[in-house]
Each structure stands twice: as structure tokens, then as C-alpha cells.
Design an enzyme around this catalytic site. Sequence first.
Site, PDB file in Angstrom:
ATOM      1  N   GLU A   3      -2.548  -4.436  -1.717  1.00  0.00           N
ATOM      2  CA  GLU A   3      -2.531  -5.739  -0.568  1.00  0.00           C
ATOM      3  C   GLU A   3      -2.550  -6.833  -1.223  1.00  0.00           C
ATOM      4  OE1 GLU A   3      -0.470  -5.391   1.587  1.00  0.00           O
ATOM      5  OE2 GLU A   3      -0.009  -3.075   2.396  1.00  0.00           O
TER       6      GLU A   3
ATOM      7  N   ASP B 261      -7.606  -6.055   1.876  1.00  0.00           N
ATOM      8  CA  ASP B 261      -7.859  -5.873   3.606  1.00  0.00           C
ATOM      9  C   ASP B 261      -9.019  -5.542   4.316  1.00  0.00           C
ATOM     10  OD1 ASP B 261      -7.039  -3.675   5.017  1.00  0.00           O
ATOM     11  OD2 ASP B 261      -4.725  -4.657   4.846  1.00  0.00           O
TER      12      ASP B 261
ATOM     13  N   ASP C 114      -7.708  -0.836   0.299  1.00  0.00           N
ATOM     14  CA  ASP C 114      -6.851  -2.152   0.157  1.00  0.00           C
ATOM     15  C   ASP C 114      -7.687  -3.695   0.145  1.00  0.00           C
ATOM     16  OD1 ASP C 114      -5.858  -3.851   2.421  1.00  0.00           O
ATOM     17  OD2 ASP C 114      -4.678  -2.487   3.043  1.00  0.00           O
TER      18      ASP C 114
ATOM     19  N   HIS D 162       3.815   1.153   5.033  1.00  0.00           N
ATOM     20  CA  HIS D 162       2.775   0.846   4.224  1.00  0.00           C
ATOM     21  C   HIS D 162       1.800   1.350   4.851  1.00  0.00           C
ATOM     22  CE1 HIS D 162       3.181  -3.646   4.885  1.00  0.00           C
ATOM     23  NE2 HIS D 162       2.458  -2.881   6.415  1.00  0.00           N
TER      24      HIS D 162
ATOM     25  N   HIS E 173      -6.958  -0.587   8.175  1.00  0.00           N
ATOM     26  CA  HIS E 173      -6.043   0.277   8.881  1.00  0.00           C
ATOM     27  C   HIS E 173      -5.786   1.626   8.428  1.00  0.00           C
ATOM     28  CE1 HIS E 173      -5.061  -4.196   7.942  1.00  0.00           C
ATOM     29  NE2 HIS E 173      -3.973  -4.064   9.456  1.00  0.00           N
TER      30      HIS E 173
ATOM     31  N   ASP F 207      -9.794   0.730   4.037  1.00  0.00           N
ATOM     32  CA  ASP F 207      -8.833   0.198   4.506  1.00  0.00           C
ATOM     33  C   ASP F 207      -9.599  -0.636   5.923  1.00  0.00           C
ATOM     34  OD1 ASP F 207      -6.634  -0.544   5.421  1.00  0.00           O
ATOM     35  OD2 ASP F 207      -5.616   0.723   4.270  1.00  0.00           O
TER      36      ASP F 207
ATOM     37  N   HIS G  14       0.575  -1.019  -0.213  1.00  0.00           N
ATOM     38  CA  HIS G  14      -0.273   0.013  -0.010  1.00  0.00           C
ATOM     39  C   HIS G  14       1.102   1.300  -0.296  1.00  0.00           C
ATOM     40  CE1 HIS G  14      -3.877   1.441   1.473  1.00  0.00           C
ATOM     41  NE2 HIS G  14      -3.801   2.006   0.340  1.00  0.00           N
TER      42      HIS G  14
ATOM     43  N   ASP H 211      -2.986   3.930   8.310  1.00  0.00           N
ATOM     44  CA  ASP H 211      -2.436   4.327   7.739  1.00  0.00           C
ATOM     45  C   ASP H 211      -1.726   5.083   7.757  1.00  0.00           C
ATOM     46  OD1 ASP H 211      -2.346   1.025   6.647  1.00  0.00           O
ATOM     47  OD2 ASP H 211      -2.712   2.123   5.153  1.00  0.00           O
TER      48      ASP H 211
END
Length: 277
Positions: A249, A206, A204, A118, A103, A101, A79, A105
Site C-alpha cells: 500500500e 496504512d 500495510d 485489497h 483494516h 493493518d 494489498h 481485510d
Amino acid sequence: MGPSAIRYAGLAKQLEAAGVIPTDAGDLAVPHHAIHDADAGGENAKHINEVEEVCTALADAVSGALAEGATPLAIGGDHSIAIGSMVGSARDADIGVVWFDAHGDFNTPETSPSGNVHGMPLAAALGIGDFEGVEWANADGLKEENVAIVGLRDVDENETAAIHDSDVTAYTMSDIDERGITEITQEALDIATNGTDGIHVSLDLDWLDPREAPGVGTPVRGGATYREAHAAMELVADSGAMRSLELVEVNPILDEHNETATLATELAASAFGKSIL
């Protein structure tokens, strides 16, 4: 290997089904991590010199595609490439960002527990902390108040504090559970489009639950469903505001029967306007 897996899964055909005429610009040259010192940058940001090289080239490619009247779609594994995507998209325009996402980031080299870049692209593009004044990493046409993160469920303590201290809007999976994906995504789009020339969408894989997208580097249970992800991308398409998009990702080593890469192609098609009828 992420881009290869996404191509192999039929990205071009999916885009064509969405009424898009895709032009594959090929892969950017990426230095091989095994022959470089991860700490050569001198800070807690692994392979930062190589990330800078790749993101600088990607920013030029994204900016060039926009200048030609195209909508750039960046596909990748790590990412960290989002730094280049956002810098390129914001080079000659004021943009907003919708960040799908698990996360945040939102780490910097100073706050990151891992040193993995990332986990830093949003902070880098916004010039936060160690990234302040870092020309190659800052997206000049992007403001915090036009950034919306959708679907958070795994955020570091320092990231939480940094997000709260910023003007970024963040929605967790709990928000989606309570209010629904449609309302949250529409609100995020309203934030990103407010006073901007268009939006960059970062997806992303994930963000989705690992049962839907097993082939990601940092899976977190409790993510978006298959239908929620498509509904969100359909709203992106309906907004007519998407300026640039990235899918990241995808890790085919961890995938099952290229399932995650295939899902990435389907979501790209939805973001570009593919509909059921």
C-alpha cells in the site's frame, strides 16, 4: 509504482545494513487495469481475473524462494498481492500470519461494499465465504487460530461479524493504547508460531498514522507511531520465526518526498534484524 518507490528509497542498502544479502528478482508482470474490465470476473471483486494471474505467479515466486533457502520479501502497492504471498508461503508448510493493518481485510465479494480485492486477502487465504474451495486463493497450510491482526481501527460491519465468528485473534489500536505495542506484538507472535513452521508477516503501511506514512491509499488517523512500528518489527526479528514478509500500500502519488517508501525500507530492515547497537 509502489515497488519502484521502495527500491528508489534504498531498500537494498537498508537490508544490507541488517546483514542481509538481497537478491532482487524483479517485477512480476501485472496486467494494466485501464485495459481490462473491472467487472469481468462476474462478481463484486474488481479485476479478480487479473488478481488471480498476479497472485498465482507470486505464489510460485514465494514458494520457489523458500525452496532455495531464501526469505521472500514481496513489495507492492495493492494489498491483494498478499493472497499470493500467503499461498506461496503455506504451500509446503504450516504457517501463522501476523497482519499489521488499519483494516481487517476480511471481506468477501459477497460482503464487500467496494469490491476492492485489497480488502479481501485474509478471507481469501482462509477460504471464507465466496473464497471457499477457490484453489488459487486458499493457503492450505494456514489455520484461523494462527492468525493475529494487529492495529485495527477501520473495520466494516460485515468484517466485524466475520472476525468475531472466526478463530482469528484481532487487536485494535485501543488494545495497543491500553497494553502497549510490545505486549500485543509478542502475544500475536505467540499465536502465529503456535504449532507452525514459521510465520508470514504482512505490513500495510496504512497501519501507521498518516503523519508518519502519508503515501497510502486509505489513510486512517490514529495509527501506530514510528517508534511503535519499529518496536514491532524488532520483535518479529527477535522471534526468529519470520518465513516471509510483504510491504504494501505504498502509493508514491500520495506520498511526500518519498517519505512512506523510505519508512517501508527502514521497517523491512528492522524485521530482518537491524539493531541500534
